[in-house]
Design a protein around this motif. Structure first.
Motif, PDB file in Angstrom:
ATOM      1  N   PHE A 127       1.008  -1.112   0.135  1.00  0.00           N
ATOM      2  CA  PHE A 127      -0.064  -0.040  -0.023  1.00  0.00           C
ATOM      3  C   PHE A 127       0.982   1.133  -0.018  1.00  0.00           C
ATOM      4  O   PHE A 127       1.484   1.601   0.690  1.00  0.00           O
ATOM      5  CB  PHE A 127      -0.823   0.183   1.290  1.00  0.00           C
ATOM      6  CG  PHE A 127      -2.071   0.856   1.332  1.00  0.00           C
ATOM      7  CD1 PHE A 127      -1.924   1.955   0.377  1.00  0.00           C
ATOM      8  CD2 PHE A 127      -2.954   0.840   2.495  1.00  0.00           C
ATOM      9  CE1 PHE A 127      -2.882   2.961   0.513  1.00  0.00           C
ATOM     10  CE2 PHE A 127      -3.934   1.769   2.432  1.00  0.00           C
ATOM     11  CZ  PHE A 127      -3.973   2.898   1.676  1.00  0.00           C
ATOM     12  N   ASP A 128       1.230   1.828  -1.230  1.00  0.00           N
ATOM     13  CA  ASP A 128       2.487   2.587  -1.141  1.00  0.00           C
ATOM     14  C   ASP A 128       2.015   4.144  -1.804  1.00  0.00           C
ATOM     15  O   ASP A 128       2.912   4.963  -1.958  1.00  0.00           O
ATOM     16  CB  ASP A 128       3.575   2.246  -2.213  1.00  0.00           C
ATOM     17  CG  ASP A 128       3.049   1.752  -3.292  1.00  0.00           C
ATOM     18  OD1 ASP A 128       1.747   1.649  -3.679  1.00  0.00           O
ATOM     19  OD2 ASP A 128       4.113   1.148  -4.245  1.00  0.00           O
ATOM     20  N   VAL A 129       0.931   4.453  -1.994  1.00  0.00           N
ATOM     21  CA  VAL A 129       0.535   5.748  -2.547  1.00  0.00           C
ATOM     22  C   VAL A 129      -0.657   6.537  -1.659  1.00  0.00           C
ATOM     23  O   VAL A 129      -1.525   5.892  -1.018  1.00  0.00           O
ATOM     24  CB  VAL A 129       0.106   5.808  -3.989  1.00  0.00           C
ATOM     25  CG1 VAL A 129       1.131   5.475  -4.807  1.00  0.00           C
ATOM     26  CG2 VAL A 129      -1.003   4.929  -4.307  1.00  0.00           C
ATOM     27  N   ASP A 130      -0.763   7.756  -1.483  1.00  0.00           N
ATOM     28  CA  ASP A 130      -2.093   8.407  -1.008  1.00  0.00           C
ATOM     29  C   ASP A 130      -2.992   8.539  -2.121  1.00  0.00           C
ATOM     30  O   ASP A 130      -3.079   8.093  -3.188  1.00  0.00           O
ATOM     31  CB  ASP A 130      -1.475   9.792  -0.378  1.00  0.00           C
ATOM     32  CG  ASP A 130      -1.122  10.759  -1.317  1.00  0.00           C
ATOM     33  OD1 ASP A 130      -1.392  10.569  -2.588  1.00  0.00           O
ATOM     34  OD2 ASP A 130      -0.686  11.743  -0.826  1.00  0.00           O
ATOM     35  N   ALA A 131      -4.066   9.112  -1.665  1.00  0.00           N
ATOM     36  CA  ALA A 131      -5.210   9.416  -2.492  1.00  0.00           C
ATOM     37  C   ALA A 131      -4.913  10.057  -3.831  1.00  0.00           C
ATOM     38  O   ALA A 131      -5.849   9.791  -4.778  1.00  0.00           O
ATOM     39  CB  ALA A 131      -6.451   9.850  -1.842  1.00  0.00           C
ATOM     40  N   LYS A 132      -4.030  11.029  -3.832  1.00  0.00           N
ATOM     41  CA  LYS A 132      -3.570  11.539  -5.136  1.00  0.00           C
ATOM     42  C   LYS A 132      -2.606  10.983  -5.865  1.00  0.00           C
ATOM     43  O   LYS A 132      -1.981  11.518  -6.812  1.00  0.00           O
ATOM     44  CB  LYS A 132      -3.081  13.125  -4.621  1.00  0.00           C
ATOM     45  CG  LYS A 132      -4.388  14.125  -3.977  1.00  0.00           C
ATOM     46  CD  LYS A 132      -4.016  15.446  -3.723  1.00  0.00           C
ATOM     47  CE  LYS A 132      -5.362  16.210  -3.266  1.00  0.00           C
ATOM     48  NZ  LYS A 132      -4.697  17.540  -3.058  1.00  0.00           N
ATOM     49  N   GLY A 133      -2.394   9.581  -5.554  1.00  0.00           N
ATOM     50  CA  GLY A 133      -1.452   8.882  -6.307  1.00  0.00           C
ATOM     51  C   GLY A 133       0.177   9.447  -5.875  1.00  0.00           C
ATOM     52  O   GLY A 133       1.046   8.684  -6.526  1.00  0.00           O
TER      53      GLY A 133
END
Length: 137
Positions: A127-133
């Motif tokens: 799981f390596d990104v936030d909601a903005k990618g």
């Protein structure tokens, strides 16, 4: 002209640009950037017959994504408050965070398992990104 995306409907492939006090429609065919338009994007465009043409992103959107959110903090939040989706709220996934709260309440606490699974995903870097990618630090 310079403006920003007010709205974009992928189904209709059209959107609205606000520049100053005026609004202009554009079609996805006029979009000249690799990523899809999102509300709030700053853009440059040409105006032809009242419609925006040659629409391109400007500013920081052209730079590669830089990490903003901490993986360590997200992991700790998932471990301690995963059942209420605290890590999801931190990373910007608000609807999923609300869903985690609902599942935890409706299952009388068993929704904590969802948070623990996501703790393991954060720990293993799956799981390596936030909601903005953007990648996590």
């Amino acid at each position: 002209m310079i403006g920003h995306i007010e709205s974009f409907d992928l189904g209709r492939q059209t959107g609205v640009i606000k520049s100053g006090d005026s609004f202009y429609e554009f079609h996805l065919d006029s979009w000249q950037s690799p990523d899809l338009p999102e509300p709030g994007d700053d853009i440059n465009f040409e105006l032809e017959e009242g419609e925006a043409k040659s629409v391109v992103l400007i500013g920081s959107y052209l730079n590669p994504h830089k990490p903003v959110k901490s993986r360590l903090l997200a992991t700790v939040l998932a471990l301690l408050l995963g059942g209420v989706g605290a890590h999801r709220f931190y990373l910007g996934y608000y609807w999923i965070g609300l869903a985690q709260i609902a599942v935890t309440v409706l299952t009388i606490g068993f929704g904590v398992v969802w948070g623990f699974i996501e703790f393991a995903l954060l720990l293993s870097k799956n799981f390596d990104v936030d909601a903005k990618g953007r990648p996590l630090k």
